[in-house]
Write an enzyme that holds these catalytic residues in place. Structure first.
Site, PDB file in Angstrom:
ATOM      1  N   ASP A   9      25.882  18.551 -32.883  1.00  0.00           N
ATOM      2  CA  ASP A   9      26.103  17.904 -34.186  1.00  0.00           C
ATOM      3  C   ASP A   9      27.046  16.717 -34.004  1.00  0.00           C
ATOM      4  O   ASP A   9      28.242  16.794 -34.288  1.00  0.00           O
ATOM      5  CB  ASP A   9      26.646  18.926 -35.189  1.00  0.00           C
ATOM      6  CG  ASP A   9      25.603  19.971 -35.540  1.00  0.00           C
ATOM      7  OD1 ASP A   9      24.396  19.626 -35.566  1.00  0.00           O
ATOM      8  OD2 ASP A   9      25.968  21.137 -35.782  1.00  0.00           O
ATOM      9  N   LYS A  30      20.671  22.079 -29.372  1.00  0.00           N
ATOM     10  CA  LYS A  30      20.017  21.960 -30.681  1.00  0.00           C
ATOM     11  C   LYS A  30      20.269  20.562 -31.220  1.00  0.00           C
ATOM     12  O   LYS A  30      21.414  20.105 -31.281  1.00  0.00           O
ATOM     13  CB  LYS A  30      20.585  23.000 -31.647  1.00  0.00           C
ATOM     14  CG  LYS A  30      19.938  22.955 -33.036  1.00  0.00           C
ATOM     15  CD  LYS A  30      20.392  24.103 -33.895  1.00  0.00           C
ATOM     16  CE  LYS A  30      21.660  23.834 -34.655  1.00  0.00           C
ATOM     17  NZ  LYS A  30      21.560  22.774 -35.674  1.00  0.00           N
ATOM     18  N   ASP A  57      16.080  21.204 -34.925  1.00  0.00           N
ATOM     19  CA  ASP A  57      16.426  21.944 -36.152  1.00  0.00           C
ATOM     20  C   ASP A  57      16.328  21.020 -37.364  1.00  0.00           C
ATOM     21  O   ASP A  57      17.335  20.502 -37.842  1.00  0.00           O
ATOM     22  CB  ASP A  57      17.855  22.486 -35.961  1.00  0.00           C
ATOM     23  CG  ASP A  57      18.413  23.204 -37.174  1.00  0.00           C
ATOM     24  OD1 ASP A  57      17.632  23.669 -38.009  1.00  0.00           O
ATOM     25  OD2 ASP A  57      19.663  23.298 -37.268  1.00  0.00           O
ATOM     26  N   LYS A  59      14.510  21.991 -40.166  1.00  0.00           N
ATOM     27  CA  LYS A  59      14.391  22.882 -41.338  1.00  0.00           C
ATOM     28  C   LYS A  59      13.413  22.321 -42.374  1.00  0.00           C
ATOM     29  O   LYS A  59      13.782  22.046 -43.526  1.00  0.00           O
ATOM     30  CB  LYS A  59      15.749  23.081 -42.003  1.00  0.00           C
ATOM     31  CG  LYS A  59      16.788  23.769 -41.133  1.00  0.00           C
ATOM     32  CD  LYS A  59      18.004  24.144 -41.947  1.00  0.00           C
ATOM     33  CE  LYS A  59      19.087  24.781 -41.125  1.00  0.00           C
ATOM     34  NZ  LYS A  59      19.784  23.870 -40.211  1.00  0.00           N
ATOM     35  N   HIS A  61      10.849  21.822 -45.262  1.00  0.00           N
ATOM     36  CA  HIS A  61      10.653  22.553 -46.526  1.00  0.00           C
ATOM     37  C   HIS A  61      10.005  21.577 -47.513  1.00  0.00           C
ATOM     38  O   HIS A  61      10.685  20.750 -48.106  1.00  0.00           O
ATOM     39  CB  HIS A  61      12.026  23.040 -47.051  1.00  0.00           C
ATOM     40  CG  HIS A  61      11.937  23.944 -48.230  1.00  0.00           C
ATOM     41  ND1 HIS A  61      13.045  24.566 -48.771  1.00  0.00           N
ATOM     42  CD2 HIS A  61      10.884  24.363 -48.958  1.00  0.00           C
ATOM     43  CE1 HIS A  61      12.674  25.312 -49.799  1.00  0.00           C
ATOM     44  NE2 HIS A  61      11.363  25.192 -49.943  1.00  0.00           N
ATOM     45  N   ASP A  62       8.664  21.664 -47.623  1.00  0.00           N
ATOM     46  CA  ASP A  62       7.954  20.731 -48.504  1.00  0.00           C
ATOM     47  C   ASP A  62       6.612  21.399 -48.851  1.00  0.00           C
ATOM     48  O   ASP A  62       6.391  22.557 -48.494  1.00  0.00           O
ATOM     49  CB  ASP A  62       7.763  19.383 -47.781  1.00  0.00           C
ATOM     50  CG  ASP A  62       7.643  18.209 -48.753  1.00  0.00           C
ATOM     51  OD1 ASP A  62       6.952  18.366 -49.782  1.00  0.00           O
ATOM     52  OD2 ASP A  62       8.210  17.145 -48.467  1.00  0.00           O
ATOM     53  N   ILE A  63       5.706  20.675 -49.473  1.00  0.00           N
ATOM     54  CA  ILE A  63       4.409  21.286 -49.775  1.00  0.00           C
ATOM     55  C   ILE A  63       3.655  21.517 -48.458  1.00  0.00           C
ATOM     56  O   ILE A  63       3.903  20.816 -47.462  1.00  0.00           O
ATOM     57  CB  ILE A  63       3.573  20.421 -50.757  1.00  0.00           C
ATOM     58  CG1 ILE A  63       3.314  19.031 -50.173  1.00  0.00           C
ATOM     59  CG2 ILE A  63       4.253  20.334 -52.115  1.00  0.00           C
ATOM     60  CD1 ILE A  63       2.297  18.226 -50.960  1.00  0.00           C
ATOM     61  N   PRO A  64       2.749  22.508 -48.443  1.00  0.00           N
ATOM     62  CA  PRO A  64       2.102  22.875 -47.176  1.00  0.00           C
ATOM     63  C   PRO A  64       1.485  21.701 -46.425  1.00  0.00           C
ATOM     64  O   PRO A  64       1.678  21.564 -45.212  1.00  0.00           O
ATOM     65  CB  PRO A  64       1.029  23.894 -47.610  1.00  0.00           C
ATOM     66  CG  PRO A  64       1.627  24.539 -48.823  1.00  0.00           C
ATOM     67  CD  PRO A  64       2.372  23.438 -49.531  1.00  0.00           C
ATOM     68  N   THR A 119      23.486  30.628 -43.161  1.00  0.00           N
ATOM     69  CA  THR A 119      24.687  31.430 -42.869  1.00  0.00           C
ATOM     70  C   THR A 119      25.908  30.941 -43.660  1.00  0.00           C
ATOM     71  O   THR A 119      26.961  31.553 -43.630  1.00  0.00           O
ATOM     72  CB  THR A 119      25.000  31.418 -41.355  1.00  0.00           C
ATOM     73  OG1 THR A 119      24.800  30.097 -40.851  1.00  0.00           O
ATOM     74  CG2 THR A 119      24.100  32.375 -40.610  1.00  0.00           C
ATOM     75  N   ARG A 211      30.630  24.049 -33.505  1.00  0.00           N
ATOM     76  CA  ARG A 211      32.026  23.604 -33.437  1.00  0.00           C
ATOM     77  C   ARG A 211      32.922  24.408 -32.499  1.00  0.00           C
ATOM     78  O   ARG A 211      33.864  23.849 -31.933  1.00  0.00           O
ATOM     79  CB  ARG A 211      32.616  23.553 -34.858  1.00  0.00           C
ATOM     80  CG  ARG A 211      32.089  22.364 -35.647  1.00  0.00           C
ATOM     81  CD  ARG A 211      32.276  22.498 -37.138  1.00  0.00           C
ATOM     82  NE  ARG A 211      31.354  23.461 -37.719  1.00  0.00           N
ATOM     83  CZ  ARG A 211      31.237  23.691 -39.024  1.00  0.00           C
ATOM     84  NH1 ARG A 211      31.983  23.023 -39.875  1.00  0.00           N
ATOM     85  NH2 ARG A 211      30.358  24.571 -39.468  1.00  0.00           N
TER      86      ARG A 211
HETATM   87  O1  C5P Z   1      29.486  24.342 -36.003  1.00  0.00           O
HETATM   88  P1  C5P Z   1      28.663  25.559 -36.278  1.00  0.00           P
HETATM   89  O2  C5P Z   1      28.701  26.572 -35.135  1.00  0.00           O
HETATM   90  O3  C5P Z   1      28.939  26.191 -37.606  1.00  0.00           O
HETATM   91  O4  C5P Z   1      27.174  24.998 -36.318  1.00  0.00           O
HETATM   92  C1  C5P Z   1      26.079  25.794 -36.652  1.00  0.00           C
HETATM   93  C2  C5P Z   1      24.822  25.005 -36.502  1.00  0.00           C
HETATM   94  O5  C5P Z   1      23.707  25.831 -36.834  1.00  0.00           O
HETATM   95  C3  C5P Z   1      24.739  23.772 -37.394  1.00  0.00           C
HETATM   96  O6  C5P Z   1      24.067  22.770 -36.649  1.00  0.00           O
HETATM   97  C4  C5P Z   1      23.883  24.207 -38.557  1.00  0.00           C
HETATM   98  O7  C5P Z   1      23.103  23.153 -39.075  1.00  0.00           O
HETATM   99  C5  C5P Z   1      22.982  25.259 -37.918  1.00  0.00           C
HETATM  100  N1  C5P Z   1      22.492  26.307 -38.814  1.00  0.00           N
HETATM  101  C6  C5P Z   1      23.305  27.148 -39.515  1.00  0.00           C
HETATM  102  N2  C5P Z   1      22.774  28.101 -40.360  1.00  0.00           N
HETATM  103  C7  C5P Z   1      21.469  28.236 -40.471  1.00  0.00           C
HETATM  104  C8  C5P Z   1      20.630  27.403 -39.752  1.00  0.00           C
HETATM  105  C9  C5P Z   1      21.180  26.443 -38.912  1.00  0.00           C
HETATM  106  O8  C5P Z   1      24.525  27.059 -39.391  1.00  0.00           O
HETATM  107  N3  C5P Z   1      20.969  29.198 -41.238  1.00  0.00           N
END
Ligand code: C5P
Length: 235
Positions: A9, A30, A57, A59, A61-64, A119, A211
């Protein structure tokens, strides 16, 4: 393989390079929205040339139909893992898989997984904002089942939900878990967190760590610590 995936990131390729200078081995990294939207597809080629495996990554999320066409383009990037949001529904997830399969030029298509509940979400957010009357755990279980029925290979979830997902979807269904923190780290915006050691004990098939490694004073040392906890070296 139970990957330890480092979330790159960072804003720019230069910052990625300074970070990767700490390492002298192939990694599983990632690439998320921040880096991809800044650098575009060339960052994928660059990281592949350096020998790293890649989880893209975005993610989706839109119409099929839109997701299907987007996945066809993503397939050309030949990354190792991609994802969508399970909240897009089974038709969208099936379309994502179709797009990926029809676009993949190499024999094996990338692994495709679905985000269940982020998360960073908690019980209150799921019930009060999303107006889902299920508990967060049941919502995650339901979305994981939907992803499995749609033909996907696994889900993104918190380490705490791995058990209930494996019960419903089986051992071969992947559970990739972000929200990973070393014991002394700050949670930041994450809510459903776990240490690498706990994620391993709970049976996660992979962890995503950002992080705790990327913002550490000594990223290589932090990586080694995460790795040894994840691989169970301390027990
Ligand atoms: O810095 P940290 O360990 O929190 O980063 C988590 C990474 O995982 C971020 O890049 C975040 O976009 C990704 N992520 C997440 N939760 C999800 C899916 C992806 O934290 N459900």
């Amino acid at each position: 393989m139970r990957p330890l995936i480092i979330a790159l990131d960072f804003e720019t390729k230069q910052k990625v390079d300074s970070f990767l200078d700490h390492f002298h081995e192939s990694l599983y990294v990632k690439v998320g929205m921040e880096l991809y939207y800044q650098e575009g597809p060339k960052i994928i080629d660059y990281l592949k040339e350096k020998g790293h495996q890649i989880f893209l990554d975005l993610k989706l999320h839109d119409i099929p139909n839109t997701v299907k066409q987007a996945m066809k383009r993503v397939a050309n990037l030949e990354v190792d893992m991609v994802n969508v949001h399970a909240l897009g529904g089974s038709r969208m997830m099936e379309a994502a898989l179709e797009g990926l399969e029809s676009g993949a030029s190499r024999q094996q298509r990338p692994t495709i997984i679905a985000v269940t509940q982020l998360t960073s979400s908690d019980e209150q957010m799921v019930q009060k904002e999303q107006m889902i009357s299920l508990s967060l755990e049941n919502s995650v279980r339901n979305l994981a089942r939907l992803a499995k029925q749609s033909g996907l290979d696994g889900v993104v979830c918190s380490a705490h939900e791995v058990g209930i997902i494996t019960d419903v979807c089986g051992e071969s269904f992947q559970t990739i878990t972000p929200g990973i923190r070393l014991a002394d780290d700050q949670n930041g915006d994450q809510v459903r967190v776990a240490t690498p050691q706990l994620a391993r004990k709970l049976g996660a098939t992979g962890i995503v760590v950002g992080r705790s490694i990327t913002r550490a004073k000594d990223p290589y040392r932090a990586y080694q610590q995460v790795k040894s906890e994840w691989e169970g070296v301390y027990e």
